[in-house]
Write a protein that holds these residues in place. Sequence first.
Motif, short mmCIF file in Angstrom:
data_model
loop_
_atom_site.label_atom_id
_atom_site.label_comp_id
_atom_site.label_asym_id
_atom_site.label_seq_id
_atom_site.Cartn_x
_atom_site.Cartn_y
_atom_site.Cartn_z
N PRO A 125 6.91 9.34 10.64
CA PRO A 125 5.91 9.66 11.65
C PRO A 125 4.90 8.53 11.80
CG PRO A 125 6.34 11.57 10.27
CD PRO A 125 7.07 10.41 9.64
N LEU A 126 4.55 8.22 13.03
CA LEU A 126 3.67 7.07 13.29
C LEU A 126 2.23 7.40 12.93
CD1 LEU A 126 5.24 5.89 16.66
CD2 LEU A 126 5.72 5.09 14.33
N GLY A 127 1.47 6.35 12.60
CA GLY A 127 0.07 6.49 12.28
C GLY A 127 -0.80 6.47 13.52
N ASP A 128 -2.03 6.84 13.33
CA ASP A 128 -3.01 6.91 14.41
C ASP A 128 -3.40 5.49 14.85
OD1 ASP A 128 -5.24 7.31 15.98
OD2 ASP A 128 -6.35 8.50 14.49
N HIS B 163 -1.51 5.60 -0.33
CA HIS B 163 -1.25 4.50 -1.25
C HIS B 163 -0.34 5.00 -2.37
CE1 HIS B 163 -4.40 1.75 0.33
NE2 HIS B 163 -4.88 2.90 0.78
N PRO C 297 -1.85 11.82 10.50
CA PRO C 297 -1.64 10.46 11.02
C PRO C 297 -2.82 9.53 10.76
CG PRO C 297 -1.96 12.02 12.82
CD PRO C 297 -1.81 12.84 11.58
N ARG D 90 6.47 1.90 9.49
CA ARG D 90 6.71 3.34 9.73
C ARG D 90 7.81 3.53 10.77
NH1 ARG D 90 1.88 7.31 9.36
NH2 ARG D 90 0.44 6.36 7.89
N VAL E 30 -7.07 2.34 13.06
CA VAL E 30 -6.73 3.18 11.91
C VAL E 30 -5.40 2.74 11.31
CG1 VAL E 30 -6.21 5.53 11.15
CG2 VAL E 30 -8.04 5.15 12.82
N THR E 31 -4.44 2.47 12.18
CA THR E 31 -3.13 2.00 11.72
C THR E 31 -2.86 0.63 12.32
OG1 THR E 31 -2.39 4.30 11.70
CG2 THR E 31 -0.67 2.62 11.49
N SER E 32 -2.59 -0.35 11.47
CA SER E 32 -2.33 -1.70 11.96
C SER E 32 -0.92 -1.78 12.54
CB SER E 32 -2.45 -2.71 10.83
OG SER E 32 -1.28 -2.69 10.03
N GLU F 146 1.62 -1.99 9.56
CA GLU F 146 1.96 -0.69 8.96
C GLU F 146 2.80 0.13 9.94
OE1 GLU F 146 -1.21 1.72 7.31
OE2 GLU F 146 0.01 3.53 7.43
N ALA G 239 0.83 -1.21 0.00
CA ALA G 239 0.00 0.00 0.00
C ALA G 239 0.86 1.26 0.00
CB ALA G 239 -0.94 0.00 1.21
N LYS H 128 -4.99 7.49 5.01
CA LYS H 128 -4.33 6.30 4.48
C LYS H 128 -3.72 6.63 3.11
CE LYS H 128 -4.31 3.42 6.85
NZ LYS H 128 -3.56 3.25 8.15
#
Lengths: 368, 368
Positions: free
Chosen positions: A288-291, B330, B325, A282, A273-275, A278, A21, B328
């Motif tokens: 930067p980390l996802g939510d 792609h 954050p 990151r 929201v963020t697995s 993923e 992705a 998504k």
Amino acid sequence: MRVGVIGGGQLARMMVPPAVALGIDIRVLAESADSSARIAATAVGDYRDAATVLDFATGIDVVTFDHEHVPQDVLARLEASGVAVRPGRDPLEAAQDKIRMRERLAALGVPIPDWAAVRSESDLAEFLAAHRGVAIVKTPRGGYDGKGVRVVRSAGDAADWLAEGDVLAEELVDFRRELAQLIARRPSGETAAWPLVETIQREGVCAEVLAPAPDAGDAAVEARAIAEAIAEGLGVTGVLAVELFQATDGRLLVNELAMRPHNSGHWTIEGAVTSQFEQHLRAVLDLPLGDPTPLAPVSVMVNVLGGPVAATMPDRYPEAFAAHPDVKFHSYGKASRPGRKVGHVTATGADLAEVRARARAAAGFFEA
Amino acid sequence: MRVGVIGGGQLARMMVPPAVALGIDIRVLAESADSSARIAATAVGDYRDAATVLDFATGIDVVTFDHEHVPQDVLARLEASGVAVRPGRDPLEAAQDKIRMRERLAALGVPIPDWAAVRSESDLAEFLAAHRGVAIVKTPRGGYDGKGVRVVRSAGDAADWLAEGDVLAEELVDFRRELAQLIARRPSGETAAWPLVETIQREGVCAEVLAPAPDAGDAAVEARAIAEAIAEGLGVTGVLAVELFQATDGRLLVNELAMRPHNSGHWTIEGAVTSQFEQHLRAVLDLPLGDPTPLAPVSVMVNVLGGPVAATMPDRYPEAFAAHPDVKFHSYGKASRPGRKVGHVTATGADLAEVRARARAAAGFFEA
């Protein structure tokens, strides 16, 4: 951006979808040509062999892991070669060696069960005497899914292991339930934590995960603080899983650590929201980390274990999909062997009892 | 279960994550070694060459497509070889040839713009005279993203195309907006439709998708009935995208068809229980379809087009991830060329204006 994953199990496999992705080139050093992560495998070889690992790392920006078993000397040579190794050799030592883990957690002041590094039967007898005659004994290395763990009531019960080297003795914790706190940390220090979850084991193997942990109360805040302290204190990069006991007296005690995506976080694929997969990418890339916010009030993950019948999960999809159009199915593309984790299912929804029943029913289609 | 995808573009690429999740072996016949779907590419070759395609299909259960361009004679030989081809040669003809498409939709009684198959300038002059002196002219084959489409006001405006063969002339529809209805159908007849969406084009290329289409009202029901009629009537298997005009007088008119996952459905990856890519795999494998229910009140997808600067999307991730954050991202792993679709972003939430602003801002990080 090119990430190399050492180990071709289902954790490496599940890093593939977010890598695809995000447009991150992912390469895997697998144990065999038919590994679970074979779609991304660019090399097959022995992760204990420094030349193999160094060759795999050529042209890769960051090396990370599907498991903790790469030897320290191989990690040292990898770091010396200039490639970024995340998590690094030093934090990984605490995930590889349970005695080192206890030493380092004790030094951080993190709550852990009473423990001792035991060198002899007389050491063990002493520990037993101080702990009502019972202890958990663990081999420092190589244990997983209940292997390398034993309840002992007499010093002779661990004689075979002691003949091979030191063991870890721990207080047998009288616990109400097991919990897991997942957190991701990037090299620059940013962290992101998912909610505390409850894990249900069967015969030492994770069977179900309830996210978030029901009635967590203050434990949620406490677990997060513990995970932050460990991630920071050990300098972990990537996903860190902290397995915890919630003792009957209410204490949270750290049981085990894993420095990689973890079975207790598979629910995040659809439930957050963020697995975790993923987020691991990151984090090791220092992005930067996802939510980590959950997407539903409740997610329940149920593992699918191989049974005596050699049917694969896809063989049962016609019935399972028809019955559960809203459950998410994951098959690891592995040969079925009794007790082996071959896949999982995740259900999400508003009511724990309903979601759990649905996840169990969906997983039930794959029981032999 | 082994699925072969002909064509290595981003649609094949985005089938990889659900194939990995479900444990479906996915193989791709790609145009080049650096195709967007290269992680799953097992062959590189020309899809117009029957021997190449038949060789690729060896050992594959179902062949499906990233695009509609495989010639009819190759499809016929593939079907004759005994492999399941989904969608099949017959329905694909209506996606390959715009005149055949209009003939077949007319026969089904589906609402379409006025049209004529035009063989000569005098035919075209006649069509123009009957339609206030203006028409849309399309080459029957090979058009996409605004290519092969022209507004004409004089019969001479299409002389170059007419020299090569018949063209399709269509009424220039005075439309309020463009919509798209996605539906999946499996060979056994089961269908599942996602909500009607609004698509916003810029210079003939899809720029944004709003899901669901705001204020759809009765159009949602009507569009679904149209898509059902087409899927059933043409015998489509897999995902069918029906692009629609909503005319200023309220009529819904079918503009184009695509028999594969479609840009108007990328939002389903995060925005629906079952994405169009997972659903396409289920449908072509004749497995029970997944739940197409949206996961959020609003999802907005914004395409990322290549600009004059050769930066790739990942080059901009540090800033984009930090600012968003919860969006998504792609990236299709393609070289950036001006106007080329190189990726997309999806935001979800409760309020259309907020979600759309967030998605646009996130995509804005990748503008040259």
